[in-house]
Write an enzyme that holds these catalytic residues in place. Sequence first.
Site, PDB file in Angstrom:
ATOM      1  N   ASP A   1      -6.833   3.537  -3.217  1.00 41.09           N
ATOM      2  CA  ASP A   1      -6.766   3.358  -1.767  1.00 41.09           C
ATOM      3  C   ASP A   1      -8.151   3.407  -1.135  1.00 41.09           C
ATOM      4  OD1 ASP A   1      -6.972   6.055  -2.461  1.00 41.09           O
ATOM      5  OD2 ASP A   1      -5.715   6.750  -0.800  1.00 41.09           O
ATOM      6  N   ARG A   2      -9.006   4.290  -1.624  1.00 35.71           N
ATOM      7  CA  ARG A   2     -10.358   4.385  -1.064  1.00 35.71           C
ATOM      8  C   ARG A   2     -11.159   3.116  -1.348  1.00 35.71           C
ATOM      9  NH1 ARG A   2     -13.066   9.591  -3.341  1.00 35.71           N
ATOM     10  NH2 ARG A   2     -14.736   9.019  -1.877  1.00 35.71           N
TER      11      ARG A   2
ATOM     12  N   GLY B   1       1.125   5.026  -0.133  1.00 34.27           N
ATOM     13  CA  GLY B   1       0.375   6.259   0.039  1.00 34.27           C
ATOM     14  C   GLY B   1       1.241   7.477  -0.172  1.00 34.27           C
ATOM     15  N   ASN B   2       0.690   8.635   0.088  1.00 29.58           N
ATOM     16  CA  ASN B   2       1.425   9.875  -0.137  1.00 29.58           C
ATOM     17  C   ASN B   2       2.532  10.100   0.875  1.00 29.58           C
ATOM     18  OD1 ASN B   2      -0.021  11.171  -2.435  1.00 29.58           O
ATOM     19  ND2 ASN B   2      -1.761  10.947  -1.053  1.00 29.58           N
TER      20      ASN B   2
ATOM     21  N   LYS C   1       3.250   0.901   3.149  1.00 28.43           N
ATOM     22  CA  LYS C   1       3.008  -0.211   4.060  1.00 28.43           C
ATOM     23  C   LYS C   1       3.012  -1.510   3.262  1.00 28.43           C
ATOM     24  CE  LYS C   1       0.097   2.655   7.062  1.00 28.43           C
ATOM     25  NZ  LYS C   1      -1.250   2.787   7.685  1.00 28.43           N
TER      26      LYS C   1
ATOM     27  N   ASP D   1       0.866  -1.186   0.000  1.00 29.44           N
ATOM     28  CA  ASP D   1       0.000   0.000   0.000  1.00 29.44           C
ATOM     29  C   ASP D   1       0.897   1.228   0.000  1.00 29.44           C
ATOM     30  OD1 ASP D   1      -1.746   2.112   0.541  1.00 29.44           O
ATOM     31  OD2 ASP D   1      -1.945   1.585   2.669  1.00 29.44           O
TER      32      ASP D   1
ATOM     33  N   ARG E   1       3.542   7.300   3.462  1.00 36.79           N
ATOM     34  CA  ARG E   1       4.227   6.069   3.842  1.00 36.79           C
ATOM     35  C   ARG E   1       3.873   4.926   2.892  1.00 36.79           C
ATOM     36  NH1 ARG E   1       6.998   6.597   8.225  1.00 36.79           N
ATOM     37  NH2 ARG E   1       7.390   4.356   8.397  1.00 36.79           N
TER      38      ARG E   1
END
Length: 260
Positions: free
Chosen positions: A109-110, A8-9, A13, A6, A11
Site C-alpha cells: 500500500d505504501r 486495507g486493514n 476500496k 485496494d 476497508r
Amino acid sequence: MLLLVDAGNTRIKWALVDRSAPEQTPGKWLQQGSVARAEAGTLIEAWRGFSIGRVMLSNVAGHELRGELERAVLHTLGTRPVALEWFASAAELGGVRNRYLNPTQLGADRFAAAIGAHALFPEGPLVVATCGTATTVDALSAGGEFIGGMILPGLGLMASSLAKNTAQLPQVALQSTLTQPFADNTDAAIVSGCLAAQAGAIERAVAAQMRTYPNLPIPCILAGGAADLIAPHLSIDYTRVDNLVLIGLHTVAIQHSPTC
C-alpha cells in the site's frame, strides 16, 4: 474492463476502468466503491454484470482476506480466463525507484500510494501521508525515488491504546473541532495529544524535505480515512487526495499494458 482493488486493514476500496478509452489517466474510472473488511463477500454483487478482463489487487490485510478476495473475483469472472495480478513492492515500478534496503519489504500500500502521488505530482520532491489504521509518512526525492518513511499508530489506534493500557484514561470519540491545544478535560486532552502527534509527524517530514531541498516546494499529499480529522491541525499546506493506492495501481496497469 480493468478492476482495481485496494484491501486495507479496515476497508476494501475498488474501481473499474474502461480499458477501451483512447486515453488513460490515473484516477479516472467508470465506477468505484468501498466496503468494510468484514463485508468482502458483498463485492460479488457490486461487480456483477461488468465485463472484467483484467484485475490488479493490493492487499495488506493478511492471507484470509486475500482468499476472500480471490473467491469474490473468481466468482465474478466465471469462466473467463483472467489472471489475478497481486501488486507487490519492487526495486522500481510505476516510475518510482524504491530505496528501501530490502525493496520487497516495503508495504504494497505504501509503494502503490507513492506511485500514485508521483503520477499526480511528477515534478519534484513529495511527502505522502496516509492516515488510516496506521499512519505512514513517506518521502519521495526530486528524481522520483522512494526514500523511506515513518510508521506510527493511526489516530484511532493511538487513542484506543491509551484506554486499553491505562487504568484511568477513557476511550474517547475522535473529532477535529478542538480549538486550543491545551485541553481543560481528559477526553479532549487525549484527542488533542493524538492529533498533535499525527500532525507533528507530518510536519516534521515536510521540514526534513525542506532542509534537503531548500529551493523547491514540498507538496504534502494527505490521504486515508482519518485525513479529514488531522488536516485542520496542520500548519502547513497540503493537498487532500482520495484513493491514492488505487491511483498507484492504475498507474502501474497503464504502464505495463498496451491497452490499459
